[in-house]
Each structure stands twice: as structure tokens, then as C-alpha cells.
Write a protein that holds these residues in place. Sequence first.
Motif, PDB file in Angstrom:
ATOM      1  N   MET A 200       0.765  -1.095   0.172  1.00  0.00           N
ATOM      2  CA  MET A 200      -0.055  -0.065   0.035  1.00  0.00           C
ATOM      3  C   MET A 200       0.868   1.499  -0.038  1.00  0.00           C
ATOM      4  O   MET A 200       0.390   2.343  -0.399  1.00  0.00           O
ATOM      5  N   HIS A 201       2.081   1.322   0.271  1.00  0.00           N
ATOM      6  CA  HIS A 201       3.259   2.339   0.302  1.00  0.00           C
ATOM      7  C   HIS A 201       3.719   2.479  -0.840  1.00  0.00           C
ATOM      8  O   HIS A 201       4.781   3.123  -0.807  1.00  0.00           O
ATOM      9  N   ALA A 202       3.649   1.565  -1.886  1.00  0.00           N
ATOM     10  CA  ALA A 202       4.383   1.512  -3.106  1.00  0.00           C
ATOM     11  C   ALA A 202       4.500   2.914  -3.750  1.00  0.00           C
ATOM     12  O   ALA A 202       3.507   3.591  -3.850  1.00  0.00           O
ATOM     13  N   GLY A 203       5.747   3.434  -3.996  1.00  0.00           N
ATOM     14  CA  GLY A 203       5.920   4.509  -4.767  1.00  0.00           C
ATOM     15  C   GLY A 203       6.453   5.626  -3.596  1.00  0.00           C
ATOM     16  O   GLY A 203       6.860   6.743  -4.241  1.00  0.00           O
ATOM     17  N   LYS A 204       6.519   5.368  -2.437  1.00  0.00           N
ATOM     18  CA  LYS A 204       6.921   6.452  -1.364  1.00  0.00           C
ATOM     19  C   LYS A 204       8.433   6.366  -1.426  1.00  0.00           C
ATOM     20  O   LYS A 204       9.087   5.432  -1.209  1.00  0.00           O
ATOM     21  N   ARG A 205       8.933   7.728  -1.291  1.00  0.00           N
ATOM     22  CA  ARG A 205      10.289   7.782  -1.451  1.00  0.00           C
ATOM     23  C   ARG A 205      10.732   7.820   0.152  1.00  0.00           C
ATOM     24  O   ARG A 205      10.108   8.531   0.891  1.00  0.00           O
ATOM     25  N   VAL A 206      11.979   7.081   0.524  1.00  0.00           N
ATOM     26  CA  VAL A 206      12.168   6.896   1.955  1.00  0.00           C
ATOM     27  C   VAL A 206      13.773   7.192   1.963  1.00  0.00           C
ATOM     28  O   VAL A 206      14.426   6.999   1.095  1.00  0.00           O
ATOM     29  N   PHE A 207      14.222   7.507   3.217  1.00  0.00           N
ATOM     30  CA  PHE A 207      15.711   7.613   3.259  1.00  0.00           C
ATOM     31  C   PHE A 207      15.987   6.625   4.569  1.00  0.00           C
ATOM     32  O   PHE A 207      15.429   6.629   5.688  1.00  0.00           O
ATOM     33  N   LEU A 208      16.657   5.789   4.355  1.00  0.00           N
ATOM     34  CA  LEU A 208      17.138   4.569   5.318  1.00  0.00           C
ATOM     35  C   LEU A 208      18.322   4.972   5.978  1.00  0.00           C
ATOM     36  O   LEU A 208      19.321   5.194   5.531  1.00  0.00           O
ATOM     37  N   PRO A 209      18.229   4.642   7.547  1.00  0.00           N
ATOM     38  CA  PRO A 209      19.176   5.090   8.352  1.00  0.00           C
ATOM     39  C   PRO A 209      20.423   3.990   8.456  1.00  0.00           C
ATOM     40  O   PRO A 209      19.798   2.854   8.195  1.00  0.00           O
ATOM     41  N   ARG A 210      21.664   4.274   8.971  1.00  0.00           N
ATOM     42  CA  ARG A 210      22.237   3.250   9.541  1.00  0.00           C
ATOM     43  C   ARG A 210      22.045   2.964  11.011  1.00  0.00           C
ATOM     44  O   ARG A 210      21.920   4.102  11.745  1.00  0.00           O
ATOM     45  N   ILE A 211      21.743   2.022  11.371  1.00  0.00           N
ATOM     46  CA  ILE A 211      21.454   1.635  13.028  1.00  0.00           C
ATOM     47  C   ILE A 211      22.084   0.227  13.598  1.00  0.00           C
ATOM     48  O   ILE A 211      22.527  -0.505  12.649  1.00  0.00           O
ATOM     49  N   PRO A 212      22.130   0.288  14.941  1.00  0.00           N
ATOM     50  CA  PRO A 212      22.843  -0.942  15.410  1.00  0.00           C
ATOM     51  C   PRO A 212      21.927  -2.087  15.326  1.00  0.00           C
ATOM     52  O   PRO A 212      20.908  -1.961  15.508  1.00  0.00           O
ATOM     53  N   LEU A 213      22.480  -3.173  15.112  1.00  0.00           N
ATOM     54  CA  LEU A 213      21.922  -4.240  14.708  1.00  0.00           C
ATOM     55  C   LEU A 213      22.495  -5.595  15.659  1.00  0.00           C
ATOM     56  O   LEU A 213      23.874  -5.890  15.780  1.00  0.00           O
TER      57      LEU A 213
END
Length: 237
Positions: A200-213
Motif C-alpha cells: 500500500m506504500h508503493a511509490g513512497k520515497r524514503v531515507f534509510l538510516p544506519r542503525i545498530p543491529l
Amino acid sequence: MGKDKRAFPLSEIDEALDMANGASREIFKESMISVDHEHVALSDSLNVEQRVNYDEILAVVDSGEGGKDAYLNKLIDNIFLMLDANLADPNYITLRAILSTRNECVDTINMKMIGHLQWDEMEYYSFDRAKDDLHNYYPPEFLNSLTPNGLPPYVLKLKVNYPIILLRNIDPANGLCNRTRLIVWGFQRNAIDAEIVLGMHAGKRVFLPRIPLCPSDDEMFPFQFKRKQFPVGLALP
């Protein structure tokens, strides 16, 4: 729902004992087991395009030329036709797949495929550490070599237009859930510019951060491993 074992044309058995060495009954004659065409009719159900690709792959396998790399390149070329030209099309991506039973094979295929592309490339290096390792028992070189299941690698190699998959829930309300598929549009030092391609969110531009895993299995190592990296993996195969 199995087949009656009496229906299989098994080889004859020698009823006599081998008196020279006391061995028990042995199979002394091989029989030619005929092919049951009802069980191997998969190739007959292929359409024209699939048949051409199927025949080309078998021709490479039968020729014995090029080794494993040649087979893999041929498979990629036949499944992902005109990869560079079509990679940004979500329908092209979602309708094709190469299945594998091992994560290492998936990684190998992804590295091969990303090498086929002529787009801009970026390599992101993770920051790895062992918690509470005050005496440095686990040097960085060792930690960098680890890739626990469910974590991105130490060196994350990406290219523009290549599909990626999210490995953690970041912002479910805005479509950033574990297993969300995205397309890479650009790179920043501490963020990946991407677009959601399914749901349902197809087409949405996002910025992915670097996170601790951390690995999901706390008992995988005799220490608590932590990796700071972008929570994504390559997603084409």
C-alpha cells in the motif's frame, strides 16, 4: 500416497552366497530402468520463451564448457533478460526469481548480478564490536568476517536501481517493515535514498538510516555481537 514398490523394475538378486568370501547376496545384474514420461513432463509444459531459455541452459550444461561461473551467468542472462534496461520497473522485478536453498548461494548470485549492471556503485562498511570486550579478545578483523543470519554484511555493496529488502522494522506506519522491498535511487554518507515498490506504500520515497543491529540468536557466539550498518540486503534472486 507413494507408489507401490513392486511397480519399480528393480535389478535381479543373486540368491546364492559368494563362497569365496562369505559375502551375502549381491546384485549381479543391472537393469535399465525405463523413464516414466508422466513424471518428467515438466519441459513439455513450457511456453515458447521458456522453452528457448530451457534449451539454452541445457546446451551449456551438456557442453561442459566454462564451469560453474558460466552456468550461473547463463542462468542470470536467461531469467533476467535486458537487466539494465528493466531493473527500475517493479513488475519486472517481482515477476522473476532465482530460487536457492542456501543463503551463501543467494549472496553469490546477487554479487554476480550486481556486477552485470553499469549503474553508480557504493560500498558501505559496518562498525562491528563485541560488547563488554574490555581486553580486545575479538579483534575487528575477526568481527568483520562474521555475517550472522539476518544481518547485513560487513561490506554492503549497492548500485542505483538495484532492489533491496529491509531486514528490520523501522517505521511500520510508513511501510518500513521487515521484508519490505525497495529500489535504490541514491546514496548519502549516512542514508540510502530508496523507493518502496510493493504494498500500500508503493511509490513512497524514503531515507534509510544506519542503525545498530544484533543477531536474533543471542547464543550464536560466546559474546554479544553488535553491527552498525544499513538494515538491508540485496533482493533480486
